[in-house]
Design an enzyme around this catalytic site. Structure first.
Site, PDB file in Angstrom:
ATOM      1  N   ARG A 170     -94.193 -16.976 -18.970  1.00  0.00           N
ATOM      2  CA  ARG A 170     -94.105 -15.753 -18.191  1.00  0.00           C
ATOM      3  C   ARG A 170     -95.401 -15.592 -17.422  1.00  0.00           C
ATOM      4  O   ARG A 170     -96.484 -15.539 -18.005  1.00  0.00           O
ATOM      5  CB  ARG A 170     -93.899 -14.544 -19.096  1.00  0.00           C
ATOM      6  CG  ARG A 170     -93.865 -13.223 -18.330  1.00  0.00           C
ATOM      7  CD  ARG A 170     -94.065 -12.050 -19.255  1.00  0.00           C
ATOM      8  NE  ARG A 170     -94.069 -10.778 -18.534  1.00  0.00           N
ATOM      9  CZ  ARG A 170     -94.720  -9.700 -18.930  1.00  0.00           C
ATOM     10  NH1 ARG A 170     -95.414  -9.730 -20.062  1.00  0.00           N
ATOM     11  NH2 ARG A 170     -94.676  -8.588 -18.229  1.00  0.00           N
ATOM     12  N   ASN A 209     -95.405 -16.260 -23.792  1.00  0.00           N
ATOM     13  CA  ASN A 209     -95.679 -15.019 -23.067  1.00  0.00           C
ATOM     14  C   ASN A 209     -97.021 -14.519 -23.582  1.00  0.00           C
ATOM     15  O   ASN A 209     -97.092 -13.861 -24.618  1.00  0.00           O
ATOM     16  CB  ASN A 209     -94.557 -14.012 -23.331  1.00  0.00           C
ATOM     17  CG  ASN A 209     -94.753 -12.703 -22.584  1.00  0.00           C
ATOM     18  OD1 ASN A 209     -95.808 -12.435 -22.017  1.00  0.00           O
ATOM     19  ND2 ASN A 209     -93.726 -11.872 -22.600  1.00  0.00           N
ATOM     20  N   HIS A 221     -91.820  -6.691 -14.184  1.00  0.00           N
ATOM     21  CA  HIS A 221     -90.770  -6.692 -15.215  1.00  0.00           C
ATOM     22  C   HIS A 221     -89.491  -7.364 -14.714  1.00  0.00           C
ATOM     23  O   HIS A 221     -88.395  -7.094 -15.203  1.00  0.00           O
ATOM     24  CB  HIS A 221     -90.443  -5.259 -15.681  1.00  0.00           C
ATOM     25  CG  HIS A 221     -91.574  -4.586 -16.375  1.00  0.00           C
ATOM     26  ND1 HIS A 221     -91.994  -3.312 -16.056  1.00  0.00           N
ATOM     27  CD2 HIS A 221     -92.398  -5.011 -17.369  1.00  0.00           C
ATOM     28  CE1 HIS A 221     -93.032  -2.978 -16.808  1.00  0.00           C
ATOM     29  NE2 HIS A 221     -93.286  -3.995 -17.616  1.00  0.00           N
ATOM     30  N   GLU A 248     -86.823 -11.244 -22.560  1.00  0.00           N
ATOM     31  CA  GLU A 248     -87.525 -12.018 -21.540  1.00  0.00           C
ATOM     32  C   GLU A 248     -87.643 -13.482 -21.948  1.00  0.00           C
ATOM     33  O   GLU A 248     -87.592 -14.383 -21.089  1.00  0.00           O
ATOM     34  CB  GLU A 248     -88.904 -11.409 -21.305  1.00  0.00           C
ATOM     35  CG  GLU A 248     -88.857 -10.034 -20.660  1.00  0.00           C
ATOM     36  CD  GLU A 248     -90.180  -9.293 -20.742  1.00  0.00           C
ATOM     37  OE1 GLU A 248     -90.539  -8.634 -19.763  1.00  0.00           O
ATOM     38  OE2 GLU A 248     -90.836  -9.361 -21.803  1.00  0.00           O
ATOM     39  N   ARG A 250    -101.666   3.136 -19.083  1.00  0.00           N
ATOM     40  CA  ARG A 250    -101.824   3.140 -17.623  1.00  0.00           C
ATOM     41  C   ARG A 250    -101.319   4.450 -17.019  1.00  0.00           C
ATOM     42  O   ARG A 250    -100.373   5.045 -17.518  1.00  0.00           O
ATOM     43  CB  ARG A 250    -101.092   1.944 -17.005  1.00  0.00           C
ATOM     44  CG  ARG A 250    -101.839   0.642 -17.193  1.00  0.00           C
ATOM     45  CD  ARG A 250    -101.010  -0.550 -16.766  1.00  0.00           C
ATOM     46  NE  ARG A 250    -100.249  -1.098 -17.877  1.00  0.00           N
ATOM     47  CZ  ARG A 250     -99.271  -1.991 -17.749  1.00  0.00           C
ATOM     48  NH1 ARG A 250     -98.906  -2.407 -16.541  1.00  0.00           N
ATOM     49  NH2 ARG A 250     -98.631  -2.446 -18.815  1.00  0.00           N
TER      50      ARG A 250
END
Length: 401
Positions: free
Chosen positions: A93, A9, A181, A379, A241
């Protein structure tokens, strides 16, 4: 020789990695991260039981300075730590899969070129994801590589949920709400079905709250709506963000403030959110310990936006049976969870303060109409499962695709 699957990832200045047994029911052998590429590099890893294996910090200016160099460092360490291990597949990912990639796929040159064209939609992530792919293909030329997409989970949404009120031609060319996500939502949804199958089969809102944040409405295990859209800027504010913003603000910044599109992008992606509002830090832990009024305002805004999005997603579902918190803030910030839930009593949520303070799996009271869960995401485990399934590893008599 033992067969394993490696997951990668790759972020802007880091690579998360893990090793899972190449089996039908894979066990994690180790998990780690190398971060601070190009600055002060730090590599740490633990085994499947979370026992520390490595914790190394290079002096500033030393250590690996690229994804390829970092992966070479990781591989060299893995070969020492796991002698006799054969990497049978590498799972990656990939943040953006666009409109066409709805499930994990084998990586080839054509796919890499296709995914590179999506870089403008995820500029903070896609280039680094692909850098990780390039490095892994170089180090493991004989191991099949698998792309697992964060956007794929949301491709079950209806037209009304993923479209914008623009001429239909823009939707057809790909201007639509993609959501992100997805690997986290998929993992958390599976865990919820093991913990509370009745609620998992119903109407669930999952709040993935970390440095990057989004929320999703899930019905019967399928994505119905999500807060992130065409890019990773929408919805609730994040570490750096902005979250949802009126497009008119962008016209103002460009036309009245004379900012270039690059400067606007840098503002919205890297210098907004908790960091921009507080003027202090993107880290919620830092803000919670600060007496600065701007830090308190940033937290209050974050809590307010999560509540608002919860109401919106509840409307999309037609009601709520369960609410799940996950990711760094969702799993660990008990005070923020309490403040969010304190404004959702109208929805039928009643908090158990003691359970919340202990970060228990169920933090709602016994009489709460909506059950509230805290479920750690993984993940890497989801990537490993997808990779093993696609390649047919650990299944007797099944060949690698």
């Amino acid at each position: 020789m033992t067969g394993v699957v490696l997951t990668i990832n790759a972020g802007s200045s880091s690579i998360k990695f893990s090793v899972f047994e190449a089996a039908a029911h894979p066990q994690c052998r180790l998990i780690g991260q190398i971060e601070g590429l190009g600055a002060s590099v730090h590599c740490k890893a633990v085994d499947g039981a979370r026992k520390p294996l490595i914790d190394r910090v290079w002096p500033a200016g030393e250590g690996p300075d690229s994804h390829a160099a970092a992966l070479a460092e990781i591989i060299g360490w893995l070969e020492e730590e796991l002698p006799g291990v054969r990497v049978e597949g590498v799972g990656h990912r990939i943040v953006h899969g666009g409109r066409d990639h709805t499930k994990p796929v084998l990586i080839d040159d054509a796919l890499v070129a296709d995914l590179a064209r999506l870089t403008p939609l995820a500029p903070l992530h896609q280039p680094h994801n692909l850098a990780g792919v390039a490095a892994a293909r170089e180090h493991f030329p004989d191991a099949p590589q698998v792309a697992c997409f964060d956007t794929a989970f949301h491709r079950t949404q209806a037209f009304v949920a993923e479209s914008y009120a623009l001429p239909r031609s823009y939707y057809e060319e790909g201007v639509r709400r993609y959501g992100f996500h997805g690997l986290s939502y998929e993992y958390v949804g599976r865990r919820l079905s093991e913990i509370a199958p009745l609620e998992a089969a119903g109407r669930v809102i999952i709040a993935h709250l970390g440095n990057g944040c989004s929320m999703a409405a899930v019905k019967g295990g399928r994505s119905v709506a999500t807060t992130l859209g065409f890019s990773s800027l929408d919805g609730v504010p994040m570490g750096t963000r902005c979250g949802q913003i009126d497009p008119g603000v962008l016209f103002y910044l460009i036309d009245q403030k004379g900012m270039s599109t690059k400067e606007v992008a840098d503002l919205l992606f890297r210098n907004s959110g908790l960091k921009g509002m507080s003027g202090l830090s993107h880290d919620l832990r830092v803000l919670e310990t600060s007496d600065d009024p701007q830090a308190k305002d940033a937290i209050e805004h974050f809590v307010y936006r999560v509540r608002r999005e919860t109401g919106s997603l509840a409307a999309a579902l037609g009601g709520v049976d369960a609410l799940v918190f996950t990711a760094g803030i969702g799993e660990n910030a008990a005070r923020v969870r309490a403040r969010i839930l304190g404004g959702l009593q109208w929805l039928g949520v009643t908090l158990d303060p003691a359970a919340n303070d202990r970060n228990q799996t169920v933090i709602s009271s016994a009489d709460s109409k909506v059950k509230v869960f805290v479920i750690p995401t993984d993940e890497e485990a989801m990537i490993a499962r997808h990779t093993i399934h696609l390649l047919g590893l650990g299944v007797p008599g099944r060949l690698i695709a």
